[in-house]
Design a protein around this motif. Structure first.
Motif, PDB file in Angstrom:
ATOM      1  N   TRP A  30       0.871  -1.167   0.000  1.00  0.00           N
ATOM      2  CA  TRP A  30       0.000   0.000   0.000  1.00  0.00           C
ATOM      3  C   TRP A  30       0.908   1.217   0.000  1.00  0.00           C
ATOM      4  CZ3 TRP A  30      -4.904   0.019  -1.137  1.00  0.00           C
ATOM      5  CH2 TRP A  30      -5.657   1.160  -0.912  1.00  0.00           C
ATOM      6  N   THR A  32       1.474   5.241   1.476  1.00  0.00           N
ATOM      7  CA  THR A  32       1.040   6.325   2.339  1.00  0.00           C
ATOM      8  C   THR A  32       0.585   7.460   1.432  1.00  0.00           C
ATOM      9  OG1 THR A  32       3.263   7.262   2.456  1.00  0.00           O
ATOM     10  CG2 THR A  32       2.643   5.686   4.172  1.00  0.00           C
ATOM     11  N   TYR A  53      -3.249   6.187   5.155  1.00  0.00           N
ATOM     12  CA  TYR A  53      -2.083   6.074   6.025  1.00  0.00           C
ATOM     13  C   TYR A  53      -1.210   7.279   5.744  1.00  0.00           C
ATOM     14  CZ  TYR A  53      -3.910   1.353   6.042  1.00  0.00           C
ATOM     15  OH  TYR A  53      -4.737   0.278   6.140  1.00  0.00           O
ATOM     16  N   ILE A  62       4.313   0.896   1.941  1.00  0.00           N
ATOM     17  CA  ILE A  62       4.284   0.194   3.224  1.00  0.00           C
ATOM     18  C   ILE A  62       3.612  -1.154   2.985  1.00  0.00           C
ATOM     19  CG2 ILE A  62       4.239   2.242   4.694  1.00  0.00           C
ATOM     20  CD1 ILE A  62       1.208   1.743   5.074  1.00  0.00           C
ATOM     21  N   THR A  64       0.772  -3.751   4.254  1.00  0.00           N
ATOM     22  CA  THR A  64      -0.408  -3.815   5.108  1.00  0.00           C
ATOM     23  C   THR A  64      -0.778  -5.277   5.297  1.00  0.00           C
ATOM     24  OG1 THR A  64      -1.968  -3.623   3.261  1.00  0.00           O
ATOM     25  CG2 THR A  64      -1.292  -1.581   4.349  1.00  0.00           C
ATOM     26  N   SER A  69      -2.661  -1.085   8.922  1.00  0.00           N
ATOM     27  CA  SER A  69      -1.332  -0.717   9.360  1.00  0.00           C
ATOM     28  C   SER A  69      -1.501   0.182  10.578  1.00  0.00           C
ATOM     29  CB  SER A  69      -0.577   0.023   8.263  1.00  0.00           C
ATOM     30  OG  SER A  69       0.702   0.381   8.719  1.00  0.00           O
ATOM     31  N   PRO A  70      -1.111  -0.251  11.748  1.00  0.00           N
ATOM     32  CA  PRO A  70      -0.426  -1.502  12.016  1.00  0.00           C
ATOM     33  C   PRO A  70      -1.317  -2.704  11.745  1.00  0.00           C
ATOM     34  CG  PRO A  70      -0.975  -0.409  14.075  1.00  0.00           C
ATOM     35  CD  PRO A  70      -1.347   0.530  12.968  1.00  0.00           C
ATOM     36  N   GLY A  71      -0.680  -3.857  11.609  1.00  0.00           N
ATOM     37  CA  GLY A  71      -1.403  -5.091  11.335  1.00  0.00           C
ATOM     38  C   GLY A  71      -2.260  -5.524  12.508  1.00  0.00           C
ATOM     39  N   HIS A 133       6.811  -8.746  12.915  1.00  0.00           N
ATOM     40  CA  HIS A 133       7.073  -7.862  11.780  1.00  0.00           C
ATOM     41  C   HIS A 133       7.649  -8.678  10.632  1.00  0.00           C
ATOM     42  CE1 HIS A 133      11.528  -7.666  12.283  1.00  0.00           C
ATOM     43  NE2 HIS A 133      11.206  -7.970  13.528  1.00  0.00           N
ATOM     44  N   LEU A 143       6.812  -2.219   7.383  1.00  0.00           N
ATOM     45  CA  LEU A 143       5.601  -2.656   8.064  1.00  0.00           C
ATOM     46  C   LEU A 143       5.452  -1.821   9.326  1.00  0.00           C
ATOM     47  CD1 LEU A 143       3.236  -4.625   8.170  1.00  0.00           C
ATOM     48  CD2 LEU A 143       4.712  -6.203   9.372  1.00  0.00           C
ATOM     49  N   VAL A 144       4.462  -1.010   9.351  1.00  0.00           N
ATOM     50  CA  VAL A 144       4.250  -0.125  10.489  1.00  0.00           C
ATOM     51  C   VAL A 144       3.446  -0.888  11.520  1.00  0.00           C
ATOM     52  CG1 VAL A 144       3.318   2.070  11.237  1.00  0.00           C
ATOM     53  CG2 VAL A 144       4.262   1.843   8.934  1.00  0.00           C
ATOM     54  N   LEU A 145       4.017  -1.098  12.717  1.00  0.00           N
ATOM     55  CA  LEU A 145       3.322  -1.866  13.741  1.00  0.00           C
ATOM     56  C   LEU A 145       2.795  -0.982  14.827  1.00  0.00           C
ATOM     57  CD1 LEU A 145       5.814  -4.824  14.042  1.00  0.00           C
ATOM     58  CD2 LEU A 145       3.675  -4.780  12.841  1.00  0.00           C
TER      59      LEU A 145
END
Length: 145
Positions: A30, A32, A53, A62, A64, A69-71, A133, A143-145
């Motif tokens: 995905w 941002t 995002y 990023i 998803t 995001s976060p997952g 992650h 990967l934004v957690l």
């Protein structure tokens, strides 16, 4: 398949009554500040739009998981068996692994905490808050957690 439903997302009890808790992760790329963000960051309300995002205000890729995001969070009780089925839908054909931090990997295949198989299975041990992650190259930071 249980996905944080009432079967596994519950008050934990002692002595424990472990359950099998199954989850599905669909992983996609995905961006941002994509189309869902419309006029974000100029119009602040647009930054709260579904699937927007905004992150740090710059456009970048990023990962998803389940379009989040976060997952998704995995919330289970100590001793539950967790099974995660991963569907890799990365459009560029990238490989994917998931690294589980803090989870003992007893009685699992070698290096199961860093796996690229279609699913992994392990027991929730030790109790506590842990995280996961991606573990492939630059995906570690995407990967934004």
């Amino acid at each position: 398949m249980v996905n944080n439903s009432s079967d596994c997302f519950r008050e934990c009890e002692f002595p424990a009554k472990p359950r099998l808790c199954e989850f599905e992760f669909t992983v996609t790329w995905w961006y941002t500040l994509a189309a869902a963000c419309t006029d974000c960051p100029d119009v602040r309300e647009d930054c709260s739009a579904y699937r927007c995002y905004s992150v740090d205000g710059s456009r970048r890729p990023i990962l998803t998981v389940n379009e989040m995001s976060p997952g998704p969070s995995i919330q289970v009780c100590h001793g539950d068996t967790i099974r995660v089925k991963v569907k890799n839908e990365l459009q560029d054909g990238s490989s994917l692994t998931i690294h589980w931090h803090g989870i003992h990997q007893f009685n699992t295949v070698w290096r199961s905490d860093d796996y690229s198989m279609p699913h992994t299975k392990f027991v929730a041990d030790p109790p506590g808050t842990h995280w996961w992650h991606s573990h492939v190259g630059v995906q570690r930071g995407l990967l934004v957690l």
